[in-house]
Design a protein around this motif. Sequence first.
Motif, PDB file in Angstrom:
ATOM      1  N   VAL A  93       0.834  -1.207   0.000  1.00  0.00           N
ATOM      2  CA  VAL A  93       0.000   0.000   0.000  1.00  0.00           C
ATOM      3  C   VAL A  93       0.865   1.253   0.000  1.00  0.00           C
ATOM      4  CG1 VAL A  93      -1.659   1.331   1.400  1.00  0.00           C
ATOM      5  CG2 VAL A  93      -1.958  -1.144   1.110  1.00  0.00           C
ATOM      6  N   TRP A  94       2.009   1.177   0.647  1.00  0.00           N
ATOM      7  CA  TRP A  94       2.838   2.358   0.890  1.00  0.00           C
ATOM      8  C   TRP A  94       4.103   2.418   0.042  1.00  0.00           C
ATOM      9  CZ3 TRP A  94      -0.293   5.238   3.472  1.00  0.00           C
ATOM     10  CH2 TRP A  94      -1.232   4.635   4.320  1.00  0.00           C
ATOM     11  N   GLU A  95       4.304   1.483  -0.875  1.00  0.00           N
ATOM     12  CA  GLU A  95       5.584   1.376  -1.570  1.00  0.00           C
ATOM     13  C   GLU A  95       5.982   2.624  -2.347  1.00  0.00           C
ATOM     14  OE1 GLU A  95       5.405  -1.965  -4.222  1.00  0.00           O
ATOM     15  OE2 GLU A  95       3.681  -1.162  -5.276  1.00  0.00           O
ATOM     16  N   GLN A  96       5.036   3.417  -2.844  1.00  0.00           N
ATOM     17  CA  GLN A  96       5.383   4.636  -3.564  1.00  0.00           C
ATOM     18  C   GLN A  96       5.194   5.886  -2.705  1.00  0.00           C
ATOM     19  OE1 GLN A  96       3.561   4.983  -7.442  1.00  0.00           O
ATOM     20  NE2 GLN A  96       4.089   2.879  -7.957  1.00  0.00           N
ATOM     21  N   HIS A  97       4.661   5.716  -1.539  1.00  0.00           N
ATOM     22  CA  HIS A  97       4.359   6.843  -0.668  1.00  0.00           C
ATOM     23  C   HIS A  97       5.640   7.340   0.011  1.00  0.00           C
ATOM     24  CE1 HIS A  97       2.537   9.154   2.569  1.00  0.00           C
ATOM     25  NE2 HIS A  97       1.453   9.169   1.827  1.00  0.00           N
ATOM     26  N   PRO A  98       5.767   8.662   0.196  1.00  0.00           N
ATOM     27  CA  PRO A  98       6.960   9.179   0.886  1.00  0.00           C
ATOM     28  C   PRO A  98       7.130   8.616   2.298  1.00  0.00           C
ATOM     29  CG  PRO A  98       5.716  10.985  -0.078  1.00  0.00           C
ATOM     30  CD  PRO A  98       4.896   9.742  -0.248  1.00  0.00           C
ATOM     31  N   ILE A  99       6.028   8.394   2.995  1.00  0.00           N
ATOM     32  CA  ILE A  99       6.083   7.765   4.323  1.00  0.00           C
ATOM     33  C   ILE A  99       5.817   6.274   4.066  1.00  0.00           C
ATOM     34  CG2 ILE A  99       5.306   7.867   6.730  1.00  0.00           C
ATOM     35  CD1 ILE A  99       6.359  10.558   5.578  1.00  0.00           C
ATOM     36  N   VAL A 131     -17.135  24.919  -1.156  1.00  0.00           N
ATOM     37  CA  VAL A 131     -15.872  25.542  -1.556  1.00  0.00           C
ATOM     38  C   VAL A 131     -15.788  25.662  -3.078  1.00  0.00           C
ATOM     39  CG1 VAL A 131     -14.654  24.657   0.487  1.00  0.00           C
ATOM     40  CG2 VAL A 131     -14.545  23.382  -1.673  1.00  0.00           C
ATOM     41  N   ALA A 132     -14.887  26.519  -3.527  1.00  0.00           N
ATOM     42  CA  ALA A 132     -14.658  26.701  -4.966  1.00  0.00           C
ATOM     43  C   ALA A 132     -13.441  25.918  -5.453  1.00  0.00           C
ATOM     44  CB  ALA A 132     -14.474  28.185  -5.282  1.00  0.00           C
ATOM     45  N   LEU A 133     -12.598  25.457  -4.514  1.00  0.00           N
ATOM     46  CA  LEU A 133     -11.353  24.804  -4.897  1.00  0.00           C
ATOM     47  C   LEU A 133     -11.046  23.655  -3.940  1.00  0.00           C
ATOM     48  CD1 LEU A 133      -8.718  25.043  -6.700  1.00  0.00           C
ATOM     49  CD2 LEU A 133      -7.766  26.363  -4.805  1.00  0.00           C
ATOM     50  N   VAL A 134     -10.600  22.525  -4.525  1.00  0.00           N
ATOM     51  CA  VAL A 134     -10.128  21.396  -3.730  1.00  0.00           C
ATOM     52  C   VAL A 134      -8.676  21.172  -4.100  1.00  0.00           C
ATOM     53  CG1 VAL A 134     -10.319  18.917  -3.313  1.00  0.00           C
ATOM     54  CG2 VAL A 134     -12.390  20.309  -3.507  1.00  0.00           C
ATOM     55  N   GLU A 135      -7.832  21.008  -3.079  1.00  0.00           N
ATOM     56  CA  GLU A 135      -6.412  20.745  -3.280  1.00  0.00           C
ATOM     57  C   GLU A 135      -6.076  19.327  -2.830  1.00  0.00           C
ATOM     58  OE1 GLU A 135      -4.379  25.114  -2.788  1.00  0.00           O
ATOM     59  OE2 GLU A 135      -4.354  23.788  -1.040  1.00  0.00           O
ATOM     60  N   PHE A 136      -5.028  18.798  -3.443  1.00  0.00           N
ATOM     61  CA  PHE A 136      -4.478  17.493  -3.099  1.00  0.00           C
ATOM     62  C   PHE A 136      -2.965  17.664  -2.994  1.00  0.00           C
ATOM     63  CE2 PHE A 136      -8.116  17.009  -5.848  1.00  0.00           C
ATOM     64  CZ  PHE A 136      -8.872  15.988  -5.295  1.00  0.00           C
ATOM     65  N   ARG A 137      -2.335  17.007  -2.048  1.00  0.00           N
ATOM     66  CA  ARG A 137      -0.881  16.981  -1.948  1.00  0.00           C
ATOM     67  C   ARG A 137      -0.439  15.539  -2.092  1.00  0.00           C
ATOM     68  NH1 ARG A 137      -2.808  21.197   0.171  1.00  0.00           N
ATOM     69  NH2 ARG A 137      -1.652  23.147   0.396  1.00  0.00           N
ATOM     70  N   VAL A 138       0.536  15.314  -2.963  1.00  0.00           N
ATOM     71  CA  VAL A 138       0.968  13.945  -3.236  1.00  0.00           C
ATOM     72  C   VAL A 138       2.482  13.911  -3.393  1.00  0.00           C
ATOM     73  CG1 VAL A 138       0.564  14.178  -5.722  1.00  0.00           C
ATOM     74  CG2 VAL A 138       0.558  11.916  -4.699  1.00  0.00           C
ATOM     75  N   GLY A 139       3.089  12.874  -2.845  1.00  0.00           N
ATOM     76  CA  GLY A 139       4.529  12.713  -2.964  1.00  0.00           C
ATOM     77  C   GLY A 139       4.963  12.667  -4.417  1.00  0.00           C
ATOM     78  N   ASP A 140       6.072  13.332  -4.726  1.00  0.00           N
ATOM     79  CA  ASP A 140       6.499  13.436  -6.125  1.00  0.00           C
ATOM     80  C   ASP A 140       6.831  12.080  -6.742  1.00  0.00           C
ATOM     81  OD1 ASP A 140       8.889  13.166  -4.649  1.00  0.00           O
ATOM     82  OD2 ASP A 140      10.020  14.423  -6.033  1.00  0.00           O
ATOM     83  N   THR A 141       7.181  11.082  -5.948  1.00  0.00           N
ATOM     84  CA  THR A 141       7.471   9.754  -6.495  1.00  0.00           C
ATOM     85  C   THR A 141       6.297   8.790  -6.363  1.00  0.00           C
ATOM     86  OG1 THR A 141       8.432   9.008  -4.410  1.00  0.00           O
ATOM     87  CG2 THR A 141       9.946   9.991  -6.035  1.00  0.00           C
ATOM     88  N   ASN A 142       5.159   9.286  -5.913  1.00  0.00           N
ATOM     89  CA  ASN A 142       3.978   8.443  -5.775  1.00  0.00           C
ATOM     90  C   ASN A 142       3.192   8.494  -7.093  1.00  0.00           C
ATOM     91  OD1 ASN A 142       1.642   7.098  -5.070  1.00  0.00           O
ATOM     92  ND2 ASN A 142       1.463   8.087  -3.074  1.00  0.00           N
TER      93      ASN A 142
END
Length: 179
Positions: free
Chosen positions: A34-40, A122-133
């Motif tokens: 599940v976590w192999e590409q995740h930064p954590i 809201v007018a905007l939804v943001e997502f943050r994702v690890g650059d290697t994920n």
Amino acid sequence: MDRQPTLETERLVIRPLGEGDREALYAVASDPGVWEQHPIHDRWRREIFDRFFGDGLASGGALAVVDKRDGSIIGSTRYDKYDPDEGGVVEIGWTFLAPRYWGKGINPEMKRAMLAYAFQSVALVEFRVGDTNYRSRNALEAISAVRTDRYELEKYQGKRVVHLVYEITRESFERGPLA
């Protein structure tokens, strides 16, 4: 905006995460794949997962993803950073699903419900994702999230972690593949 709604789709119930969900969710999270590409990448470890789970509960926006067929918890997601100013923005993230649900349209189904709900406030939804994920980046791009030029830097276990910021506007959602 209530960041812990109960949302229902054809196959899922997305509901507030509670302390009683810890063991069922750990059963999903304990798979290192599940976590192999995740930064954590070590959230499968019990002590790391317990910290993650506690942070989710404390956030006030953590949600359990439940398979309607059998009532089993198949993952988790979260509404986080909410700012009602200037039309409003909320972050969706911390999403993970059991691998047996990957590639079956569960993530887009879940995101459609979450985005439709969020865009009521809201007018905007943001997502943050690890650059290697790349798995998560591809999933975001498949639902028409656009990578911005913004990013955030953190450190984990002494290594640099880059999180890219993606976004979807209410208008792009209404015209996009999840509408």
